[in-house]
Design an enzyme around this catalytic site. Structure first.
Site, PDB file in Angstrom:
ATOM      1  N   ASP A  75       0.830  -1.222   0.000  1.00  0.00           N
ATOM      2  CA  ASP A  75       0.000   0.000   0.000  1.00  0.00           C
ATOM      3  C   ASP A  75       0.859   1.266   0.000  1.00  0.00           C
ATOM      4  O   ASP A  75       0.365   2.368   0.227  1.00  0.00           O
ATOM      5  CB  ASP A  75      -0.928   0.000   1.214  1.00  0.00           C
ATOM      6  CG  ASP A  75      -0.156  -0.057   2.523  1.00  0.00           C
ATOM      7  OD1 ASP A  75       1.093  -0.041   2.505  1.00  0.00           O
ATOM      8  OD2 ASP A  75      -0.798  -0.100   3.594  1.00  0.00           O
ATOM      9  N   GLN A 134       5.539  28.574   0.937  1.00  0.00           N
ATOM     10  CA  GLN A 134       4.418  28.882   1.841  1.00  0.00           C
ATOM     11  C   GLN A 134       4.999  29.101   3.243  1.00  0.00           C
ATOM     12  O   GLN A 134       4.773  28.331   4.164  1.00  0.00           O
ATOM     13  CB  GLN A 134       3.394  27.741   1.816  1.00  0.00           C
ATOM     14  CG  GLN A 134       2.073  28.068   2.514  1.00  0.00           C
ATOM     15  CD  GLN A 134       1.203  29.081   1.783  1.00  0.00           C
ATOM     16  OE1 GLN A 134       1.281  29.208   0.583  1.00  0.00           O
ATOM     17  NE2 GLN A 134       0.404  29.831   2.512  1.00  0.00           N
ATOM     18  N   ASP A 141      12.227  38.347 -10.729  1.00  0.00           N
ATOM     19  CA  ASP A 141      11.112  38.975 -10.003  1.00  0.00           C
ATOM     20  C   ASP A 141      11.669  39.854  -8.887  1.00  0.00           C
ATOM     21  O   ASP A 141      12.855  39.797  -8.557  1.00  0.00           O
ATOM     22  CB  ASP A 141      10.116  37.932  -9.454  1.00  0.00           C
ATOM     23  CG  ASP A 141      10.806  36.846  -8.628  1.00  0.00           C
ATOM     24  OD1 ASP A 141      11.741  37.177  -7.878  1.00  0.00           O
ATOM     25  OD2 ASP A 141      10.409  35.675  -8.737  1.00  0.00           O
ATOM     26  N   LYS A 182       7.259  40.891 -11.850  1.00  0.00           N
ATOM     27  CA  LYS A 182       6.357  39.813 -12.255  1.00  0.00           C
ATOM     28  C   LYS A 182       5.265  39.689 -11.203  1.00  0.00           C
ATOM     29  O   LYS A 182       5.549  39.655 -10.019  1.00  0.00           O
ATOM     30  CB  LYS A 182       7.191  38.524 -12.317  1.00  0.00           C
ATOM     31  CG  LYS A 182       6.426  37.249 -12.453  1.00  0.00           C
ATOM     32  CD  LYS A 182       7.355  36.036 -12.317  1.00  0.00           C
ATOM     33  CE  LYS A 182       7.463  35.548 -10.886  1.00  0.00           C
ATOM     34  NZ  LYS A 182       8.258  34.331 -10.709  1.00  0.00           N
ATOM     35  N   ARG A 209       1.949  37.435  -9.897  1.00  0.00           N
ATOM     36  CA  ARG A 209       1.244  36.157 -10.044  1.00  0.00           C
ATOM     37  C   ARG A 209      -0.164  36.255  -9.492  1.00  0.00           C
ATOM     38  O   ARG A 209      -0.402  36.955  -8.505  1.00  0.00           O
ATOM     39  CB  ARG A 209       1.970  35.078  -9.218  1.00  0.00           C
ATOM     40  CG  ARG A 209       3.072  34.377  -9.953  1.00  0.00           C
ATOM     41  CD  ARG A 209       3.515  33.174  -9.136  1.00  0.00           C
ATOM     42  NE  ARG A 209       4.845  32.717  -9.509  1.00  0.00           N
ATOM     43  CZ  ARG A 209       5.094  31.836 -10.472  1.00  0.00           C
ATOM     44  NH1 ARG A 209       4.103  31.330 -11.152  1.00  0.00           N
ATOM     45  NH2 ARG A 209       6.331  31.464 -10.746  1.00  0.00           N
ATOM     46  N   ASP A 241      18.066  32.829 -10.446  1.00  0.00           N
ATOM     47  CA  ASP A 241      16.870  32.562  -9.630  1.00  0.00           C
ATOM     48  C   ASP A 241      17.185  31.487  -8.597  1.00  0.00           C
ATOM     49  O   ASP A 241      18.236  30.844  -8.659  1.00  0.00           O
ATOM     50  CB  ASP A 241      15.715  32.106 -10.545  1.00  0.00           C
ATOM     51  CG  ASP A 241      14.351  32.427  -9.946  1.00  0.00           C
ATOM     52  OD1 ASP A 241      14.299  32.896  -8.801  1.00  0.00           O
ATOM     53  OD2 ASP A 241      13.333  32.209 -10.630  1.00  0.00           O
ATOM     54  N   THR A 297       7.938  25.099 -12.882  1.00  0.00           N
ATOM     55  CA  THR A 297       7.364  24.830 -14.211  1.00  0.00           C
ATOM     56  C   THR A 297       8.260  25.356 -15.329  1.00  0.00           C
ATOM     57  O   THR A 297       8.093  24.995 -16.489  1.00  0.00           O
ATOM     58  CB  THR A 297       5.990  25.509 -14.361  1.00  0.00           C
ATOM     59  OG1 THR A 297       6.185  26.933 -14.249  1.00  0.00           O
ATOM     60  CG2 THR A 297       5.016  25.031 -13.307  1.00  0.00           C
ATOM     61  N   THR A 335       8.682  31.071 -15.360  1.00  0.00           N
ATOM     62  CA  THR A 335       9.328  32.337 -14.967  1.00  0.00           C
ATOM     63  C   THR A 335      10.522  32.613 -15.875  1.00  0.00           C
ATOM     64  O   THR A 335      10.688  33.724 -16.388  1.00  0.00           O
ATOM     65  CB  THR A 335       9.779  32.264 -13.486  1.00  0.00           C
ATOM     66  OG1 THR A 335       8.621  32.095 -12.681  1.00  0.00           O
ATOM     67  CG2 THR A 335      10.539  33.502 -13.050  1.00  0.00           C
TER      68      THR A 335
HETATM   69  C1  R5P Z   1       9.402  32.646  -7.312  1.00  0.00           C
HETATM   70  O1  R5P Z   1       9.233  33.569  -6.557  1.00  0.00           O
HETATM   71  C2  R5P Z   1      10.650  31.830  -7.363  1.00  0.00           C
HETATM   72  O2  R5P Z   1      11.788  32.574  -7.043  1.00  0.00           O
HETATM   73  C3  R5P Z   1      10.816  31.195  -8.736  1.00  0.00           C
HETATM   74  O3  R5P Z   1      10.985  32.232  -9.695  1.00  0.00           O
HETATM   75  C4  R5P Z   1       9.595  30.397  -9.100  1.00  0.00           C
HETATM   76  O4  R5P Z   1       9.239  29.540  -8.059  1.00  0.00           O
HETATM   77  C5  R5P Z   1       9.838  29.592 -10.358  1.00  0.00           C
HETATM   78  O5  R5P Z   1       8.652  28.920 -10.657  1.00  0.00           O
HETATM   79  P1  R5P Z   1       8.294  28.514 -12.135  1.00  0.00           P
HETATM   80  O6  R5P Z   1       9.482  27.815 -12.720  1.00  0.00           O
HETATM   81  O7  R5P Z   1       7.103  27.606 -11.969  1.00  0.00           O
HETATM   82  O8  R5P Z   1       7.918  29.744 -12.877  1.00  0.00           O
END
Ligand code: R5P
Length: 300
Positions: free
Chosen positions: A34, A94, A167, A191, A193, A218, A223, A226
């Site tokens: 499981d 978070q 950002d 940026k 969101r 960054d 994903t 950004t």
């Molecule tokens: C956002 O504030 C973080 O610094 C990254 O820019 C973000 O988490 C990247 O996420 P993704 O690749 O989904 O755009």
């Protein structure tokens, strides 16, 4: 010192152990039909200083659970101290309440880790420098920025380049790497969101990238949107080429394909997260944080 790894820490853990002239201590992980797990520490750890290396990468809940149970097993087996190296600290975005009714997920993780017996956390490039305040035990916040600065020096020394934060939340990071590169010029993308669905709503640029090589820095790639959308903006603003550096290759939802087919020339990340072979792509380069991690363990 004894070093243990969860399944999401094997790659980095093996390199770190080698740098410390140690071998990884075995952990028995039995998976029930499981999908529950039974974890057993095989060696004698009585009065030993123990380290667990485990990233909270995809799937974060499963990897955290494995880490929690490993800490418990070490504690019950008599370890003198338990340090957790969580190179990528999942749930860190978070770290506070954005909208009424939300949980502070990272604080939940912090409470569990410390209640179980984690005496110290070692981690890399946190999203916010306030995150250590959520922990009641010492947090050693390491960074891949010196590695990136070195790589940028080697590759772009004689080029007209500008660093770019994708950002406004990345301002501290971009200032830090700019200092490591003799105050290299930087620009920032604004940026916004949608807090409901996480989609990027609009963007603008502060600074000048015309005719220059733009280097986005960054903390993580999830994903990939950004970076990809940031690169498009930079090319539209006149950048000659775009490169990207990000510490954590979270790589959610086919971001590998998105990045490979983007306007970015090369994407440099680190091994804070193991990259499965199916997520590798031609434009990707991986630098190792093993040396930085080993030095931190040696001196702590
Ligand atoms: C956002 O504030 C973080 O610094 C990254 O820019 C973000 O988490 C990247 O996420 P993704 O690749 O989904 O755009």
């Amino acid at each position: 010192m004894k070093i243990f790894c969860g399944k999401a820490g094997k790659n980095l853990g093996t390199k770190v152990a080698k740098k410390l002239n140690l071998t990884l201590s075995p952990v028995e992980i039995f998976v029930f039909p499981d999908l529950e797990k039974r974890i057993r520490i095989v060696e004698n750890v009585v009065n030993e200083d123990c380290v667990i290396i485990q990233s909270a990468s995809i799937p974060p809940d499963e990897n955290y659970m494995e880490l929690f149970i490993m800490i418990d097993a070490l504690k019950r087996s008599g370890a003198a101290s338990i340090k957790a190296v969580i190179p990528y600290l999942g749930y860190q975005r978070q770290d506070h309440i954005f909208r009424d009714g939300e949980a502070v997920s990272l604080e939940v993780i912090a409470k569990i880790l410390t209640t179980l017996g984690m005496g110290k956390l070692i981690t890399f490039d946190l999203h916010s420098i306030k995150i250590p305040e959520l922990f009641s035990v010492p947090v050693e916040h390491l960074s891949a920025l010196p590695l990136f600065a070195e790589n940028i020096k080697q590759n772009f020394e004689n080029k007209d380049f500008v660093l770019v934060s994708p950002d406004m939340g990345g301002i501290r990071r971009i200032k830090e790497i700019s200092e490591l590169l003799e105050n290299a010029t930087f620009a920032t993308i604004e940026k916004n969101r949608d807090l409901g669905n996480g989609e990027i709503e609009d963007k603008g640029l502060n600074g000048n990238v015309r005719g220059k090589v733009a280097i986005i820095v960054d903390d993580m790639i999830s994903t990939g949107k950004t970076l990809v959308e940031g690169a498009e903006l930079l090319i539209n603003e006149g950048a000659s080429k775009v490169y990207a550096y990000a510490t954590h290759p979270v790589f959610a939802r086919h971001s590998d394909k998105l990045l490979q087919h983007s306007k970015i020339e090369r994407i440099v990340v680190t091994d804070t997260i193991d990259i499965p072979a199916y997520s590798e792509f031609a434009k990707l380069e991986v630098l190792s944080v093993a040396d930085i991690t080993a030095k931190a363990l040696k001196s702590s």
